[in-house]
Each structure stands twice: as C-alpha cells, then as structure tokens.
Design an enzyme around this catalytic site. Structure first.
Site, mmCIF file in Angstrom:
data_model
loop_
_atom_site.group_PDB
_atom_site.id
_atom_site.type_symbol
_atom_site.label_atom_id
_atom_site.label_comp_id
_atom_site.label_asym_id
_atom_site.label_seq_id
_atom_site.Cartn_x
_atom_site.Cartn_y
_atom_site.Cartn_z
ATOM 1 N N CYS A 193 -48.751 47.279 4.045
ATOM 2 C CA CYS A 193 -47.401 46.813 4.389
ATOM 3 C C CYS A 193 -47.055 47.139 5.836
ATOM 4 O O CYS A 193 -46.278 46.424 6.469
ATOM 5 C CB CYS A 193 -46.362 47.399 3.437
ATOM 6 S SG CYS A 193 -46.341 49.207 3.387
ATOM 7 N N HIS A 228 -42.812 52.706 2.304
ATOM 8 C CA HIS A 228 -43.098 51.275 2.357
ATOM 9 C C HIS A 228 -42.457 50.699 3.613
ATOM 10 O O HIS A 228 -41.493 51.254 4.145
ATOM 11 C CB HIS A 228 -42.502 50.625 1.101
ATOM 12 C CG HIS A 228 -42.818 49.175 0.950
ATOM 13 N ND1 HIS A 228 -44.102 48.665 0.971
ATOM 14 C CD2 HIS A 228 -41.986 48.098 0.772
ATOM 15 C CE1 HIS A 228 -44.057 47.355 0.803
ATOM 16 N NE2 HIS A 228 -42.790 46.989 0.694
#
EC number: 3.4.19.12
Length: 370
Positions: A44, A317
C-alpha cells in the site's frame, strides 16, 4: 495470486459501478480513468504514492510521453510508464489493475523493498523520483556520447566537450525541484554567507494543533549559533556567534511536503507516530521565501495527499486522496471512492495525544497555478 487479490478482482465490478454512479455519466471526465491497484502484500505504501503521482498531471504526462519513445531496456521507469499507459488506455473508465511488473522490478532493484513488510511511503517516493531522474540523466549522457561518435566509432574532439558532459536537469527536476538557501549572518562582523541546496521534497516538523503554514514558518525560523555551536566566520578567521535561517529561493512546479510524523523515542527504543492535528489548506502560498526568490507570489492548489493510517511506521496502512477535475477521490489499494471536500478534514490528525489509530496526512502534493 493471494486470496486478497482474488477478492479484489471479484469486487471490482461492484466498486466500479458504484463509483461511476457516484460521479454520474454526465460529470465523468472525458479521457480520465480511475483504477485501483492490487496490493501484493503490504504494498500500500507503493500504491498510495503511485496514485498521487498519477494525478500530478505534469508527472503523468511526462511518464506517458516516455512510453511512446523507442523501445528501451526494462528499468523502473519503463515499468512505471507501462503501468501509467495501462491505466490511461483502459476501455473501461473504472476498475482495478495489478501493478505486478512494477512491484517485481522495484523488489529486484532495491533490497529495502524486497520483502512483504510495510515500508515508508516517503522513502519510496524519494527513491522513485531519484531513480527516474538518474535513468533519464544516464540516457541523456549516452545520447550525447553517441552523438559525438563518427561512423567508424572514434570520438570527435570538440571545444564544447566539457559543456556536453554537463548534466542538464530532467523533467523530474523541472516538476519537483526547488531550491533552499541557507543564510548565515555573523553577529560580529555582520557578514552574510549563503549556500544553496536543491530539494525534490521538503520534510517539516509537526506540532499539535497547528497548520502547514505554521510548520513552514518554523522550518524557516532564525536559529542562533552559540556556545559549542558557534560558526566559523571566514572574515573574522575565528568562531563567532551567528544567526542562521533557511529560506525557499526557487519554488517548484509541484511542492511535495513530507510531514515528519515518526519520531524515535529513546525510552521506548522505537519510532512512534505523532498523530498531531495539522491543518493543510486546499490553497497554499509560501511566505518563507528569500528576497531574491523567483515567482514568490506563486499560489498552490492541493492535488493529492498520501495518508498514513495506524500507530507506527512499520504497521498500519496507506491510502491516498486526490483531486481530479474538481472533485475528490479516495484510493485504498483496489477500492476507489468519491468523497466530499469536507471529508478531507478527517485526515488532519487527532486533536489530543491519545494513543490510538489515526488517519493523518503524511505527504502533501501542491501544484502551482499557471
């Protein structure tokens, strides 16, 4: 292919149709595509930066222009160009693309990214921009050398050879490079010396309940050099007390601002996240410029934000919000959603020091107006 990747592709139709419906057929920009990127195991950090760069239009246009040049040996830039071209030429307007070739090349070229651990998005951005610039400069160098060769392969001697060996700025530099000037004033003789330093992004410290303007002002605050930190003055030929400050001398076309949200805590022996609330405006004008700055009144518009979600640098994330044709989109790996401009406030950070997960702006991309 992992279960998550299969699920991503299975959900593609649902997410895509919802996005098209949210934007509306009449409002959907002509020749624009909104594609999520498959996560190949904690990638990510990479996906978020690639999405931000794709919506920095000058960068996208140059990468796509590179794609149409003659066939080149595979490198990170050719893989990036293939990925951008794949997005830009899709028949569908929305969907999901697996950046497998790019990720594979990235892992081959740099051991730091050759694993399935979470990496730092800012480190990746820095590596990518510098690598692309190095590739372009090496290609230009080779072209110049080839141009100086006769048909029989012997070099032509010219008076301008030293000039030809000089490396010109690439389009990466033309887009992202700015210049800082470090001014030091001796408090004894008042002599001011200055040293210029180029940058592709600016890293600024963050404090609780502040703004980007405040962070930039702090970045350029005057610092007094005294005691054991005295400055050696060439005019006085001795160490003297001095004042030092940093100013922006050349404003870049696209200003990439990195918020230093990860701080090493001695007592914990690890980095911790500073989830401080830092307001970043949709429009920005720099006030920490030098007196001889070029385009010092330049106005910037926010075009993309890489957001860190979580409590630390190696866990959590990354997502990205981008502005495209007047509206805002959120890219979360394979998921793409339209969001209201007011929702951007959710990514400023937390108003208190409570240790909990936060979604905080980490890298801001501001593009200058024409």
């Amino acid at each position: 292919m992992t279960v998550r990747n299969i699920a991503s592709i299975c959900n593609m139709g649902t997410n895509a149709s919802a996005l098209e419906k949210d934007i509306g057929p009449e409002q959907f920009p002509i020749n624009e595509h909104y594609f999520g990127l498959v996560n190949f195991g904690n990638t990510c950090y990479c996906n978020s930066v690639l999405q931000a760069l794709y919506f920095c239009r000058p960068f996208r246009e140059n990468v796509l222009a590179y794609k149409v040049q003659q066939k080149k040996k595979e490198n990170l830039l050719t893989c990036l160009a293939d990925l951008f071209h794949s997005i830009a030429t899709q028949k569908k307007k929305v969907g999901v693309i697996p950046p497998k070739k790019f990720i594979s090349r990235l892992r081959k070229e740099n051991d730091l990214f050759d694993n399935y651990m979470q990496q730092d998005a800012h480190e990746f951005l820095n590596y990518l921009l510098n690598t692309v610039a190095d590739i372009l400069q090496e290609e230009r160098k080779q072209e110049k050398q080839n141009g100086r060769l006769k048909n029989n392969g012997t070099a032509i001697a010219t008076d301008t050879e030293p000039e030809q060996n000089k490396i010109d700025p690439t389009w990466v530099h033309e887009i992202f490079q700015g210049t800082l000037t470090n001014e030091t004033r001796c408090l004894n003789c008042e002599t001011v010396s200055s040293k210029d330093e180029d940058f592709l992004d600016l890293s600024v410290d963050v404090e609780q309940n502040t703004s980007i303007t405040h962070c930039l002002r702090d970045f350029s605050n005057t610092e007094t050099l005294c005691s054991e930190y005295k400055y050696y003055c060439e005019m006085c030929c001795s160490k003297q007390e001095a004042q030092k400050r940093m100013r922006v001398k050349k404003l870049p076309m696209i200003l990439a601002l990195h918020l230093k949200r990860f701080k090493y805590m001695e007592q914990l022996h690890r980095y911790t996240k500073l989830s401080y609330r830092v307001v970043f405006p949709l429009e920005l004008r720099l006030f920490n410029t030098s007196g001889d700055a070029v385009n010092l009144d330049r106005m910037y518009d926010l075009v993309a934000v890489v957001v860190h979600c979580g409590s630390g640098p190696n866990r959590g994330h990354y997502i990205t919000i981008v502005k495209s044709h007047g509206f805002w989109l959120l890219f979360d790996d394979d998921i793409v959603e339209k969001i209201d401009a007011q929702a951007i406030e959710e990514f400023y950070g937390l108003t208190s020091d409570i240790s909990k997960n936060s979604e905080s702006g980490y890298i801001l991309f501001y593009q200058s107006r024409e």
